[in-house]
Design a protein around this motif. Structure first.
Motif, PDB file in Angstrom:
ATOM      1  N   ARG A   1       0.925  -1.131  -0.074  1.00  0.00           N
ATOM      2  CA  ARG A   1       0.095   0.055   0.137  1.00  0.00           C
ATOM      3  C   ARG A   1       1.014   1.067   0.016  1.00  0.00           C
ATOM      4  O   ARG A   1       0.470   2.281  -0.780  1.00  0.00           O
ATOM      5  N   LEU A   2       2.041   1.412   0.835  1.00  0.00           N
ATOM      6  CA  LEU A   2       2.702   2.380   0.903  1.00  0.00           C
ATOM      7  C   LEU A   2       3.637   2.576  -0.475  1.00  0.00           C
ATOM      8  O   LEU A   2       3.640   3.752  -0.959  1.00  0.00           O
ATOM      9  N   LEU A   3       4.021   1.493  -1.127  1.00  0.00           N
ATOM     10  CA  LEU A   3       4.693   1.509  -2.361  1.00  0.00           C
ATOM     11  C   LEU A   3       3.805   2.041  -3.337  1.00  0.00           C
ATOM     12  O   LEU A   3       4.234   2.848  -4.293  1.00  0.00           O
ATOM     13  N   ALA A   4       2.522   1.589  -3.613  1.00  0.00           N
ATOM     14  CA  ALA A   4       1.512   2.021  -4.184  1.00  0.00           C
ATOM     15  C   ALA A   4       1.416   3.631  -4.130  1.00  0.00           C
ATOM     16  O   ALA A   4       1.370   4.286  -5.321  1.00  0.00           O
ATOM     17  N   GLU A   5       1.186   4.105  -2.892  1.00  0.00           N
ATOM     18  CA  GLU A   5       1.192   5.402  -2.810  1.00  0.00           C
ATOM     19  C   GLU A   5       2.220   6.334  -3.385  1.00  0.00           C
ATOM     20  O   GLU A   5       2.411   7.316  -3.960  1.00  0.00           O
ATOM     21  N   ALA A   6       3.635   5.607  -3.313  1.00  0.00           N
ATOM     22  CA  ALA A   6       4.928   6.176  -3.578  1.00  0.00           C
ATOM     23  C   ALA A   6       4.690   6.289  -5.155  1.00  0.00           C
ATOM     24  O   ALA A   6       5.198   7.054  -6.188  1.00  0.00           O
ATOM     25  N   VAL A   7       4.087   5.036  -6.007  1.00  0.00           N
ATOM     26  CA  VAL A   7       3.903   5.163  -7.476  1.00  0.00           C
ATOM     27  C   VAL A   7       2.932   6.238  -7.846  1.00  0.00           C
ATOM     28  O   VAL A   7       2.948   7.126  -8.888  1.00  0.00           O
ATOM     29  N   LYS A   8       1.942   6.560  -7.048  1.00  0.00           N
ATOM     30  CA  LYS A   8       1.089   7.407  -7.542  1.00  0.00           C
ATOM     31  C   LYS A   8       1.300   8.894  -7.372  1.00  0.00           C
ATOM     32  O   LYS A   8       1.155   9.710  -8.281  1.00  0.00           O
ATOM     33  N   THR A   9       2.512   9.040  -6.305  1.00  0.00           N
ATOM     34  CA  THR A   9       2.997  10.276  -6.349  1.00  0.00           C
ATOM     35  C   THR A   9       4.183  10.693  -7.288  1.00  0.00           C
ATOM     36  O   THR A   9       4.535  11.654  -7.405  1.00  0.00           O
ATOM     37  N   GLY A  10       4.514   9.735  -7.870  1.00  0.00           N
ATOM     38  CA  GLY A  10       5.716   9.597  -8.932  1.00  0.00           C
ATOM     39  C   GLY A  10       7.062   9.614  -8.267  1.00  0.00           C
ATOM     40  O   GLY A  10       7.969   9.545  -9.101  1.00  0.00           O
ATOM     41  N   ALA A  11       7.152   9.159  -7.183  1.00  0.00           N
ATOM     42  CA  ALA A  11       8.186   8.897  -6.479  1.00  0.00           C
ATOM     43  C   ALA A  11       9.013   7.386  -6.762  1.00  0.00           C
ATOM     44  O   ALA A  11       9.955   7.303  -6.978  1.00  0.00           O
TER      45      ALA A  11
ATOM     46  N   HIS B   1       8.964   4.369  -9.577  1.00  0.00           N
ATOM     47  CA  HIS B   1       8.876   4.160 -10.974  1.00  0.00           C
ATOM     48  C   HIS B   1       8.965   2.924 -11.474  1.00  0.00           C
ATOM     49  O   HIS B   1       9.939   2.908 -12.549  1.00  0.00           O
ATOM     50  N   ILE B   2       8.572   1.677 -11.099  1.00  0.00           N
ATOM     51  CA  ILE B   2       8.686   0.522 -11.255  1.00  0.00           C
ATOM     52  C   ILE B   2       7.530  -0.154 -12.023  1.00  0.00           C
ATOM     53  O   ILE B   2       6.558   0.116 -11.626  1.00  0.00           O
ATOM     54  N   ARG B   3       7.637  -1.361 -12.604  1.00  0.00           N
ATOM     55  CA  ARG B   3       6.860  -2.127 -13.312  1.00  0.00           C
ATOM     56  C   ARG B   3       6.985  -3.161 -13.259  1.00  0.00           C
ATOM     57  O   ARG B   3       7.341  -4.169 -14.042  1.00  0.00           O
ATOM     58  N   PRO B   4       6.789  -3.840 -12.067  1.00  0.00           N
ATOM     59  CA  PRO B   4       7.193  -5.450 -11.879  1.00  0.00           C
ATOM     60  C   PRO B   4       5.981  -6.308 -12.642  1.00  0.00           C
ATOM     61  O   PRO B   4       4.693  -5.882 -12.851  1.00  0.00           O
ATOM     62  N   ASP B   5       6.490  -7.582 -13.151  1.00  0.00           N
ATOM     63  CA  ASP B   5       5.801  -8.192 -13.816  1.00  0.00           C
ATOM     64  C   ASP B   5       4.607  -8.956 -12.933  1.00  0.00           C
ATOM     65  O   ASP B   5       3.513  -9.030 -13.621  1.00  0.00           O
ATOM     66  N   LYS B   6       4.753  -9.038 -11.603  1.00  0.00           N
ATOM     67  CA  LYS B   6       4.028  -9.753 -10.877  1.00  0.00           C
ATOM     68  C   LYS B   6       4.002  -9.248  -9.511  1.00  0.00           C
ATOM     69  O   LYS B   6       5.214  -8.821  -8.975  1.00  0.00           O
ATOM     70  N   ILE B   7       3.014  -8.794  -8.635  1.00  0.00           N
ATOM     71  CA  ILE B   7       3.166  -8.445  -7.506  1.00  0.00           C
ATOM     72  C   ILE B   7       2.230  -9.393  -6.626  1.00  0.00           C
ATOM     73  O   ILE B   7       1.160  -9.993  -6.974  1.00  0.00           O
ATOM     74  N   VAL B   8       2.903  -9.704  -5.487  1.00  0.00           N
ATOM     75  CA  VAL B   8       2.572 -10.751  -4.422  1.00  0.00           C
ATOM     76  C   VAL B   8       2.452 -10.361  -3.065  1.00  0.00           C
ATOM     77  O   VAL B   8       3.302  -9.740  -2.486  1.00  0.00           O
ATOM     78  N   SER B   9       1.299 -10.400  -2.561  1.00  0.00           N
ATOM     79  CA  SER B   9       1.045  -9.817  -1.038  1.00  0.00           C
ATOM     80  C   SER B   9       1.094 -11.141   0.027  1.00  0.00           C
ATOM     81  O   SER B   9       0.618 -12.391  -0.480  1.00  0.00           O
ATOM     82  N   VAL B  10       1.830 -10.830   1.096  1.00  0.00           N
ATOM     83  CA  VAL B  10       2.345 -12.033   1.827  1.00  0.00           C
ATOM     84  C   VAL B  10       2.004 -11.584   3.417  1.00  0.00           C
ATOM     85  O   VAL B  10       1.834 -10.297   3.514  1.00  0.00           O
ATOM     86  N   ALA B  11       1.809 -12.532   4.112  1.00  0.00           N
ATOM     87  CA  ALA B  11       2.059 -12.158   5.676  1.00  0.00           C
ATOM     88  C   ALA B  11       0.765 -11.550   6.296  1.00  0.00           C
ATOM     89  O   ALA B  11       0.567 -12.031   7.490  1.00  0.00           O
ATOM     90  N   GLU B  12       0.080 -10.847   5.669  1.00  0.00           N
ATOM     91  CA  GLU B  12      -1.456 -10.112   6.063  1.00  0.00           C
ATOM     92  C   GLU B  12      -2.628 -10.573   5.291  1.00  0.00           C
ATOM     93  O   GLU B  12      -2.396 -10.943   3.994  1.00  0.00           O
TER      94      GLU B  12
END
Length: 444
Positions: A211-221, A223-234
């Motif tokens: 979620r925090l990294l997504a916010e950084a994407v939204k603000t432009g800070a 700028h990565i484009r991973p092929d796959k995103i995986v949520s773990v632990a929560e």
């Protein structure tokens, strides 16, 4: 490490990768269950010969009656740790090694060649896990087959966010696979800078970090484009899943893993399937709740610290319809969360405590207003619930009214007395602590 081990380890990894990705298929659910039965009985022959605890627990029962062995939980496992594991490692010795690793943030040392780690302890009881080098290689091969986008010949850069690193996770770093560990205790700004340089093709992190990294994407800070995103632990809350997916422009996948093992993963359709090719899942259905159950696990691949008829405190919901992917592995609609986080309210009919599932609370909040960006709902007692909402300041009063109305209507439908709702400022908790958007903080 001798020459034989150097040869055996990559063969174990590759063998598990190939068998998981290409070699295991069952024509029917019945075929899968019969195969599981054979795996469990073979596994028990090994465990009962080496674990004094399980040998006594079996009580002389024949292997075909293994479902009559006693059910244990984390408390029981830790109480009998020394006699339960098959390597004769004492709990004090294991804890000393694990705490030292946590303190110095160096997770490479082992105890007699066995990797030792600590669970996060969100249930209030920290657990210790033991994994042999051979089990690490088997795990690495299996998880690569299920999670990596593309095949082994493709180059992968994996970014893995964890509270603590482990030899288990480092074992994934093989051949064309680069693996970089990101410590959750480090500032998010440092992670953003490193990610922009590393440019991962696979991003694996707890939902709160994504979620925090997504916010950084939204603000432009970022700028990565991973092929796959995986949520773990929560538990991946629908609100977070939607936000992360929109910011990254990718479907968010899930790995269901805990101290007790690699329990599930999402298929190409986004459905979470339990890893019944690694373990048997017995279902302890909850009274009055359709398709909801607590899992009892028997892992037929873990030998160092056997997991046999081990009861988790998670609540899972079975998928009502078969998954379009066609897999015979059990499909889940969702992971509700821990049974410890069931809310309890007083019944209008008889005044008794009545359980309310976390998903009911989530749905009520999410349906209240599309303006809610994040939330926390904490039950302090049967009569007091604390609610924190992250919304634009000018919408806060309206959203609070809408959430109060939604929760009151939920209580009415469930024929429960509505608790008092106290609102507080939304504050993101520390990243080393698992995010629980719905949480109960009083004991029954």
């Amino acid at each position: 490490m001798n020459n034989f081990s150097r040869i055996k380890e990559p063969l174990t990894l590759l063998g598990n990768y190939m068998s998981t990705k290409y070699g295991r298929s069952w024509g029917s659910r019945r075929e899968l269950l019969l195969w599981q039965e054979w795996q469990v009985r073979r596994h028990l022959r090994y465990v009962l010969a080496r674990s004094p605890y399980y040998r006594e627990a079996a009580g002389g029962l024949p292997l075909e009656q293994w479902r009559e062995f006693p059910v244990i939980d984390k408390r029981e496992m830790m109480a009998h740790f020394d006699r339960l594991n098959t390597e004769g490692i004492g709990l004090e010795e294991a804890l000393e090694a694990a705490w030292e690793a946590e303190k110095c943030r160096d997770f490479s040392p082992t105890v007699r060649g066995i990797t030792v780690g600590l669970s996060s302890g969100t249930s209030g009881h920290r657990g210790v896990f033991l994994v042999s080098r051979q089990e690490q290689m088997a795990w690495a091969g299996t998880i690569m087959a299920k999670v990596l986008p593309g095949g082994l010949l493709q180059k992968h850069r994996v970014a893995f966010f964890l509270r603590a690193n482990s030899n288990l996770y480092a074992s994934v770093r093989k051949g064309r696979i680069e693996f970089q560990y990101f410590d959750l205790l480090e500032p998010i700004e440092k992670h953003v800078s490193q990610l922009n340089t590393y440019r991962p093709t696979l991003l694996v992190a707890p939902a709160s970090v994504l979620r925090l990294l997504a916010e950084a994407v939204k603000t432009g800070a970022l700028h990565i484009r991973p092929d796959k995103i995986v949520s773990v632990a929560e538990v991946l809350d629908p609100l977070d899943e939607r936000y992360i997916g929109e910011c990254f422009g990718r479907q968010v996948h899930q790995i269901y893993q805990c101290t007790e093992g690699f329990l599930g993963f999402t298929c190409s359709h986004g459905t979470l399937h339990l890893n019944e090719d690694l373990l048997v899942v017995e279902k302890e259905y909850l009274e009055g709740a359709e398709r909801k159950f607590v899992p009892i696990l028997t892992d037929f691949r873990r030998r160092t610290q056997p997991i046999i008829r081990y009861r988790l405190n998670d609540i899972l919901t079975e998928r009502k319809e078969p998954c379009p992917c066609g897999s015979k592995l059990l499909a889940l609609e969702q992971i509700e969360g821990r049974s410890d986080d069931l809310f309890y309210l007083h019944s209008v009919a008889n005044g008794r405590r009545k359980p309310v599932f976390p998903d009911f609370i989530r749905r009520a909040v999410l349906s209240a207003s599309p303006e809610i960006e994040e939330y926390l709902i904490i039950q302090h007692s049967e009569r007091l619930v604390e609610c924190s909402l992250k919304v634009r300041p000018e919408l806060e009063a309206v959203c609070r009214e809408q959430v109060t109305r939604a929760l009151t209507e939920l209580c009415s439908r469930l024929h429960c007395h509505a608790p008092n709702i106290r609102y507080s400022e939304y504050v993101q908790g520390p990243r080393e602590r698992k995010l629980r958007r719905v949480e109960r903080r009083f004991a029954l």
